[in-house]
Motif scaffolding. Structure first.
Motif, short mmCIF file in Angstrom:
data_model
loop_
_atom_site.label_atom_id
_atom_site.label_comp_id
_atom_site.label_asym_id
_atom_site.label_seq_id
_atom_site.Cartn_x
_atom_site.Cartn_y
_atom_site.Cartn_z
N VAL A 45 0.88 -1.22 -0.15
CA VAL A 45 0.07 -0.08 0.13
C VAL A 45 0.85 1.06 0.09
CG1 VAL A 45 -1.71 -1.23 1.18
CG2 VAL A 45 -0.28 0.18 2.46
N GLU A 46 0.39 2.20 -0.55
CA GLU A 46 0.93 3.69 -0.68
C GLU A 46 0.54 4.11 0.82
OE1 GLU A 46 0.85 6.03 -3.87
OE2 GLU A 46 0.57 4.55 -5.26
N GLN A 47 1.42 4.91 1.38
CA GLN A 47 1.33 5.67 2.59
C GLN A 47 0.36 7.04 2.30
OE1 GLN A 47 4.63 7.50 4.83
NE2 GLN A 47 3.90 6.43 6.54
N LYS A 48 -0.78 7.08 2.94
CA LYS A 48 -1.46 8.19 2.98
C LYS A 48 -1.54 9.11 3.96
CE LYS A 48 -4.90 4.79 0.73
NZ LYS A 48 -5.86 4.11 0.96
N ARG A 49 -0.57 10.04 3.69
CA ARG A 49 -0.26 11.15 4.71
C ARG A 49 -1.35 11.94 5.21
NH1 ARG A 49 4.77 14.77 3.11
NH2 ARG A 49 4.75 13.65 1.09
N ASP A 50 -2.42 12.17 4.32
CA ASP A 50 -3.35 13.15 4.60
C ASP A 50 -4.85 12.48 4.81
OD1 ASP A 50 -1.82 15.61 4.18
OD2 ASP A 50 -1.77 15.54 2.24
N TRP A 51 -4.88 11.05 4.77
CA TRP A 51 -6.15 10.28 5.03
C TRP A 51 -6.81 10.95 6.24
CZ3 TRP A 51 -8.90 7.62 8.18
CH2 TRP A 51 -10.09 6.94 7.47
N ALA A 52 -6.13 10.93 7.57
CA ALA A 52 -6.98 11.46 8.53
C ALA A 52 -7.46 12.78 8.54
CB ALA A 52 -6.16 11.17 9.86
N ARG A 53 -6.63 13.69 8.15
CA ARG A 53 -7.05 15.00 8.22
C ARG A 53 -8.40 15.21 7.30
NH1 ARG A 53 -6.31 18.79 4.67
NH2 ARG A 53 -4.63 17.77 3.64
N LEU A 54 -8.19 14.31 5.99
CA LEU A 54 -9.30 14.93 5.02
C LEU A 54 -10.76 13.94 5.44
CD1 LEU A 54 -7.09 14.35 1.85
CD2 LEU A 54 -8.02 16.60 2.51
N ASN A 55 -10.38 12.85 5.93
CA ASN A 55 -11.75 12.02 6.34
C ASN A 55 -12.24 12.52 7.71
OD1 ASN A 55 -12.21 9.98 4.18
ND2 ASN A 55 -9.98 10.05 4.40
N TRP A 56 -11.22 12.94 8.60
CA TRP A 56 -11.87 13.42 9.92
C TRP A 56 -11.96 14.69 10.18
CZ3 TRP A 56 -8.61 8.97 12.27
CH2 TRP A 56 -9.10 7.79 11.95
N GLY A 57 -11.76 15.62 9.44
CA GLY A 57 -12.00 16.87 9.53
C GLY A 57 -10.77 17.95 9.84
N GLY A 58 -9.62 17.40 10.23
CA GLY A 58 -8.47 18.05 10.76
C GLY A 58 -8.98 18.83 11.84
N ASN A 59 -8.59 20.13 11.96
CA ASN A 59 -8.66 21.14 13.12
C ASN A 59 -10.08 21.56 13.21
OD1 ASN A 59 -6.23 20.46 13.62
ND2 ASN A 59 -5.40 22.30 12.74
N ARG A 60 -10.96 21.18 12.15
CA ARG A 60 -12.34 21.62 12.13
C ARG A 60 -13.19 20.78 13.00
NH1 ARG A 60 -11.21 20.66 6.79
NH2 ARG A 60 -13.09 19.21 6.53
N LEU A 61 -13.32 21.17 14.20
CA LEU A 61 -13.84 20.44 15.38
C LEU A 61 -15.13 21.06 15.79
CD1 LEU A 61 -10.91 19.44 17.56
CD2 LEU A 61 -11.85 18.03 15.42
#
Length: 136
Positions: A45-61
């Motif tokens: 698999v390729e490492q997905k460095r932005d997956w969590a930020r893009l899928n969980w909203g990053g700092n937009r809480l």
């Protein structure tokens, strides 16, 4: 293991350590290219460095509700945590003597007072949110 796969596909965390100002040995400087290669060799698999930020909203809480964030200051990962309440239903509990998930382990008579307190905050809020939902 399972965490390694998740680290490659969802939770890329580019930590470095020097073995001098931290407790981790041997020293390691994060290298995205090398890390991505390791993920490919291990799991294909390729490492997905932005997956969590893009899928969980990053700092937009600001849209969260009914969450207790707990962070132990003995856990080096706490710096990436939520360290203050964001709203009446998005609460932060900071444990001076807590470590990684200590408040989520079974109770022990040797638990520090702030861990006991964190568990009571977690239990109390979860019970309140369940009751509120049941009453709707």
């Amino acid at each position: 293991g399972t965490w390694d796969y998740q680290w490659c596909t969802e939770m890329v965390q580019p930590f470095s350590n020097n073995g001098v100002s931290d407790m981790f040995w041997p020293p390691n400087i994060y290298n995205y290219t090398l890390s991505s290669y390791w993920c490919w060799v291990q799991f294909g698999v390729e490492q997905k460095r932005d997956w969590a930020r893009l899928n969980w909203g990053g700092n937009r809480l600001d849209t969260l509700t009914n969450v207790v964030f707990s962070n132990g200051l003995l856990d080096p990962w706490y710096v990436g945590g939520v360290l203050r309440d964001l709203s009446p239903s998005v609460i932060s509990v900071v444990l001076e003597s807590g470590a990684h998930h200590l408040d989520l382990f079974f109770s022990n008579k040797l638990d520090p007072p702030d861990v006991v307190f964190a568990r009571s905050v977690e239990r109390g809020n979860i019970a309140k949110w369940i009751k509120e939902k049941a009453e709707k």
